[in-house]
Design a protein around this motif. Sequence first.
Motif, PDB file in Angstrom:
ATOM      1  N   ALA A  17      -8.087   0.398  18.232  1.00  0.00           N
ATOM      2  CA  ALA A  17      -7.824   1.796  17.673  1.00  0.00           C
ATOM      3  C   ALA A  17      -5.920   2.267  17.802  1.00  0.00           C
ATOM      4  O   ALA A  17      -6.125   2.979  17.383  1.00  0.00           O
ATOM      5  CB  ALA A  17      -8.684   2.157  18.481  1.00  0.00           C
ATOM      6  N   GLN A  18      -5.628   1.902  18.914  1.00  0.00           N
ATOM      7  CA  GLN A  18      -4.558   2.684  19.225  1.00  0.00           C
ATOM      8  C   GLN A  18      -3.528   1.968  18.645  1.00  0.00           C
ATOM      9  O   GLN A  18      -2.644   2.501  17.630  1.00  0.00           O
ATOM     10  CB  GLN A  18      -4.059   1.997  20.649  1.00  0.00           C
ATOM     11  N   GLU A  19      -3.417   0.537  17.789  1.00  0.00           N
ATOM     12  CA  GLU A  19      -2.960  -0.156  16.936  1.00  0.00           C
ATOM     13  C   GLU A  19      -2.793   0.285  15.333  1.00  0.00           C
ATOM     14  O   GLU A  19      -1.933   0.474  14.952  1.00  0.00           O
ATOM     15  CB  GLU A  19      -2.594  -1.656  17.072  1.00  0.00           C
ATOM     16  N   VAL A  20      -4.233   0.079  15.355  1.00  0.00           N
ATOM     17  CA  VAL A  20      -4.509   1.043  14.220  1.00  0.00           C
ATOM     18  C   VAL A  20      -4.117   2.746  13.460  1.00  0.00           C
ATOM     19  O   VAL A  20      -2.950   2.726  13.017  1.00  0.00           O
ATOM     20  CB  VAL A  20      -5.945   1.199  13.752  1.00  0.00           C
ATOM     21  N   GLY A  21      -3.857   3.150  15.056  1.00  0.00           N
ATOM     22  CA  GLY A  21      -3.604   4.294  14.893  1.00  0.00           C
ATOM     23  C   GLY A  21      -1.853   4.944  14.706  1.00  0.00           C
ATOM     24  O   GLY A  21      -1.292   5.878  14.255  1.00  0.00           O
ATOM     25  N   ASN A  22      -1.145   4.187  15.244  1.00  0.00           N
ATOM     26  CA  ASN A  22       0.382   4.638  15.133  1.00  0.00           C
ATOM     27  C   ASN A  22       0.267   3.507  14.038  1.00  0.00           C
ATOM     28  O   ASN A  22       2.080   4.479  13.717  1.00  0.00           O
ATOM     29  CB  ASN A  22       0.535   2.684  16.657  1.00  0.00           C
ATOM     30  N   ALA A  23      -0.255   2.879  12.998  1.00  0.00           N
ATOM     31  CA  ALA A  23       0.074   2.126  12.439  1.00  0.00           C
ATOM     32  C   ALA A  23      -0.004   3.093  11.403  1.00  0.00           C
ATOM     33  O   ALA A  23       1.068   3.507   9.835  1.00  0.00           O
ATOM     34  CB  ALA A  23      -0.593   0.884  11.715  1.00  0.00           C
TER      35      ALA A  23
ATOM     36  N   VAL B   1       1.186  -1.265  -0.079  1.00  0.00           N
ATOM     37  CA  VAL B   1      -0.416   0.383  -0.431  1.00  0.00           C
ATOM     38  C   VAL B   1       1.255   0.923  -0.412  1.00  0.00           C
ATOM     39  O   VAL B   1       2.045   1.461   0.562  1.00  0.00           O
ATOM     40  CB  VAL B   1      -1.256   0.302   1.010  1.00  0.00           C
ATOM     41  N   PRO B   2       0.639   2.312  -0.757  1.00  0.00           N
ATOM     42  CA  PRO B   2       1.140   3.490  -0.981  1.00  0.00           C
ATOM     43  C   PRO B   2       1.510   4.063   0.563  1.00  0.00           C
ATOM     44  O   PRO B   2       0.474   4.192   0.912  1.00  0.00           O
ATOM     45  CB  PRO B   2       0.820   3.784  -2.149  1.00  0.00           C
ATOM     46  N   VAL B   3       2.619   4.997   0.168  1.00  0.00           N
ATOM     47  CA  VAL B   3       2.588   5.861   1.920  1.00  0.00           C
ATOM     48  C   VAL B   3       1.335   7.184   1.353  1.00  0.00           C
ATOM     49  O   VAL B   3       1.386   7.374   0.072  1.00  0.00           O
ATOM     50  CB  VAL B   3       3.597   6.186   1.879  1.00  0.00           C
ATOM     51  N   VAL B   4       0.436   7.331   2.514  1.00  0.00           N
ATOM     52  CA  VAL B   4      -0.301   7.969   2.347  1.00  0.00           C
ATOM     53  C   VAL B   4      -0.177   9.487   3.626  1.00  0.00           C
ATOM     54  O   VAL B   4       0.165   9.051   4.470  1.00  0.00           O
ATOM     55  CB  VAL B   4      -1.758   7.367   2.901  1.00  0.00           C
ATOM     56  N   THR B   5       0.551  10.736   3.100  1.00  0.00           N
ATOM     57  CA  THR B   5       0.278  12.069   3.308  1.00  0.00           C
ATOM     58  C   THR B   5      -0.288  12.840   4.208  1.00  0.00           C
ATOM     59  O   THR B   5      -1.217  12.645   2.589  1.00  0.00           O
ATOM     60  CB  THR B   5       1.905  12.159   3.233  1.00  0.00           C
ATOM     61  N   GLY B   6      -0.626  13.998   4.624  1.00  0.00           N
ATOM     62  CA  GLY B   6      -1.316  14.092   4.474  1.00  0.00           C
ATOM     63  C   GLY B   6      -3.244  15.097   4.454  1.00  0.00           C
ATOM     64  O   GLY B   6      -4.378  15.678   4.145  1.00  0.00           O
ATOM     65  N   LYS B   7      -3.232  13.407   5.501  1.00  0.00           N
ATOM     66  CA  LYS B   7      -4.638  13.134   5.754  1.00  0.00           C
ATOM     67  C   LYS B   7      -5.091  12.936   7.090  1.00  0.00           C
ATOM     68  O   LYS B   7      -3.956  12.757   7.581  1.00  0.00           O
ATOM     69  CB  LYS B   7      -4.829  11.321   4.984  1.00  0.00           C
TER      70      LYS B   7
ATOM     71  N   ALA C 248      -4.011  -4.233  11.529  1.00  0.00           N
ATOM     72  CA  ALA C 248      -3.249  -4.747  10.423  1.00  0.00           C
ATOM     73  C   ALA C 248      -3.765  -4.409   9.762  1.00  0.00           C
ATOM     74  O   ALA C 248      -3.760  -3.357   8.586  1.00  0.00           O
ATOM     75  CB  ALA C 248      -2.309  -5.815  10.601  1.00  0.00           C
ATOM     76  N   ALA C 249      -5.236  -5.582   9.651  1.00  0.00           N
ATOM     77  CA  ALA C 249      -5.807  -5.441   7.901  1.00  0.00           C
ATOM     78  C   ALA C 249      -6.593  -3.530   8.473  1.00  0.00           C
ATOM     79  O   ALA C 249      -7.216  -3.639   7.265  1.00  0.00           O
ATOM     80  CB  ALA C 249      -7.292  -5.959   8.810  1.00  0.00           C
ATOM     81  N   ILE C 250      -6.794  -3.274   8.877  1.00  0.00           N
ATOM     82  CA  ILE C 250      -8.152  -2.037   9.219  1.00  0.00           C
ATOM     83  C   ILE C 250      -7.077  -1.000   8.577  1.00  0.00           C
ATOM     84  O   ILE C 250      -7.519  -0.231   7.606  1.00  0.00           O
ATOM     85  CB  ILE C 250      -8.848  -1.922  10.838  1.00  0.00           C
ATOM     86  N   ALA C 251      -5.496  -0.804   9.362  1.00  0.00           N
ATOM     87  CA  ALA C 251      -4.721   0.092   8.849  1.00  0.00           C
ATOM     88  C   ALA C 251      -4.448   0.319   7.083  1.00  0.00           C
ATOM     89  O   ALA C 251      -4.765   1.289   6.509  1.00  0.00           O
ATOM     90  CB  ALA C 251      -3.906   0.018   9.638  1.00  0.00           C
ATOM     91  N   GLU C 252      -4.245  -0.807   7.331  1.00  0.00           N
ATOM     92  CA  GLU C 252      -4.056  -1.062   5.911  1.00  0.00           C
ATOM     93  C   GLU C 252      -5.060  -1.203   4.577  1.00  0.00           C
ATOM     94  O   GLU C 252      -4.848  -0.210   3.530  1.00  0.00           O
ATOM     95  CB  GLU C 252      -3.446  -2.698   5.319  1.00  0.00           C
ATOM     96  N   ALA C 253      -6.533  -1.218   5.165  1.00  0.00           N
ATOM     97  CA  ALA C 253      -7.623  -1.013   4.454  1.00  0.00           C
ATOM     98  C   ALA C 253      -7.685   0.302   4.332  1.00  0.00           C
ATOM     99  O   ALA C 253      -8.389   0.742   3.051  1.00  0.00           O
ATOM    100  CB  ALA C 253      -8.976  -1.429   4.783  1.00  0.00           C
ATOM    101  N   ILE C 254      -7.668   1.011   5.065  1.00  0.00           N
ATOM    102  CA  ILE C 254      -7.536   2.680   5.677  1.00  0.00           C
ATOM    103  C   ILE C 254      -6.683   3.073   4.517  1.00  0.00           C
ATOM    104  O   ILE C 254      -6.850   4.636   3.972  1.00  0.00           O
ATOM    105  CB  ILE C 254      -7.966   3.168   7.001  1.00  0.00           C
ATOM    106  N   GLU C 255      -5.490   2.668   4.868  1.00  0.00           N
ATOM    107  CA  GLU C 255      -4.465   3.089   4.175  1.00  0.00           C
ATOM    108  C   GLU C 255      -5.143   3.059   2.467  1.00  0.00           C
ATOM    109  O   GLU C 255      -5.272   3.824   1.443  1.00  0.00           O
ATOM    110  CB  GLU C 255      -2.792   2.849   4.116  1.00  0.00           C
ATOM    111  N   ALA C 256      -5.542   2.352   1.882  1.00  0.00           N
ATOM    112  CA  ALA C 256      -5.673   1.770   0.404  1.00  0.00           C
ATOM    113  C   ALA C 256      -6.790   2.940  -0.426  1.00  0.00           C
ATOM    114  O   ALA C 256      -6.517   3.313  -0.469  1.00  0.00           O
ATOM    115  CB  ALA C 256      -6.011   0.638   0.587  1.00  0.00           C
ATOM    116  N   TYR C 257      -8.170   2.941   1.272  1.00  0.00           N
ATOM    117  CA  TYR C 257      -8.889   4.241   0.949  1.00  0.00           C
ATOM    118  C   TYR C 257      -8.437   5.122   0.531  1.00  0.00           C
ATOM    119  O   TYR C 257      -8.928   6.007  -0.335  1.00  0.00           O
ATOM    120  CB  TYR C 257      -9.993   4.140   1.937  1.00  0.00           C
ATOM    121  N   LEU C 258      -7.693   5.747   1.179  1.00  0.00           N
ATOM    122  CA  LEU C 258      -6.754   7.138   0.858  1.00  0.00           C
ATOM    123  C   LEU C 258      -6.450   7.265  -0.106  1.00  0.00           C
ATOM    124  O   LEU C 258      -5.897   8.613  -0.640  1.00  0.00           O
ATOM    125  CB  LEU C 258      -6.189   7.783   2.639  1.00  0.00           C
ATOM    126  N   ALA C 259      -5.385   6.463  -0.651  1.00  0.00           N
ATOM    127  CA  ALA C 259      -4.652   5.903  -1.691  1.00  0.00           C
ATOM    128  C   ALA C 259      -4.831   7.143  -3.114  1.00  0.00           C
ATOM    129  O   ALA C 259      -5.918   6.538  -2.718  1.00  0.00           O
ATOM    130  CB  ALA C 259      -3.515   5.142  -1.883  1.00  0.00           C
TER     131      ALA C 259
END
Length: 285
Positions: free
Chosen positions: A127-133, A67-73, A274-285
């Motif tokens: 939520a804490q682990e998702v946020g850290n990722a 998943v690409p790095v997403v910044t500014g979101k 990990a699954a939730i964080a990666e899914a959010i990153e994919a959505y924002l990319a």
Amino acid sequence: MVAVRVNPLPLLVGLVLLTACSGGGGTPAAAPAPSTSAPVTTTSAAASSSVASPPPVPSTSSAKPAVPVVTGKVVVLDPGHNGGNASHPKDINRSVPAGRGEMKPCNTTGTATNAGYSEHAFNFAVAQEVGNALAAKGIKVVYTRTNDTGVGPCVDRRAEIGNDAGAGAVVSIHADGSTSAGAHGFHVAYSSPPLNAAQGAPSTRLAHALRNGLRADGFTTSTYIGSAGLSARSDLGGLNLSTRPTVLVECGNMRNSAEAALMSSAAGRAKYAAAIAEAIEAYLA
């Protein structure tokens, strides 16, 4: 109205065996005035709790694309319920706007495993682990609550935090408590019919991203609610009152022995996160 703070307090694991967070008949617990719960960014790891002989963490055999790095979101994470809710029934039972002209209780206590591991603790830890990722990828993370020992905030305030933050995505993290025989699996709820543009295509796309991400990591879609891991809802205040792309993820059924063991283990919570964080990153990319 969004404040940023860095040190969330320790988690409190309550012994609350009450209603499922999708709606049921438990006795809610209290939340003070919503304005007392300020959103913050946290970087601490979630606390863990163990259950005898947890099942293997789900995995997939096929490699997933990076998943690409997403910044500014900006992402708002909403850990459902709170550790002090059960001790404040008067506050938490007071009625607040829930959208679509309805009033509902401020918040509820959530559910727990049969062994006593509380949903509110699970929600906060994940939520804490998702946020850290997400923060590691340059995403600004805002939380609707900063610890697992307080009460609330109310559902209308939780929605307001996401709206005020101008979030690119709002994800409410929960676990269910169905007592139906054999009920298990995750589902992702979204507001339907939509009340604004953000609740339309953006929210349904976010719901699909979360569903696809969890399923790709080996989690099973719900056998008892929704369809193929998706659930259209008109009765959830946090979704109805949002003006940002918003979903609510029920990670599984805490009354199912296998899923309860998984949620109660540090490895299981890390896998969900990990699954939730990666899914959010994919959505924002």
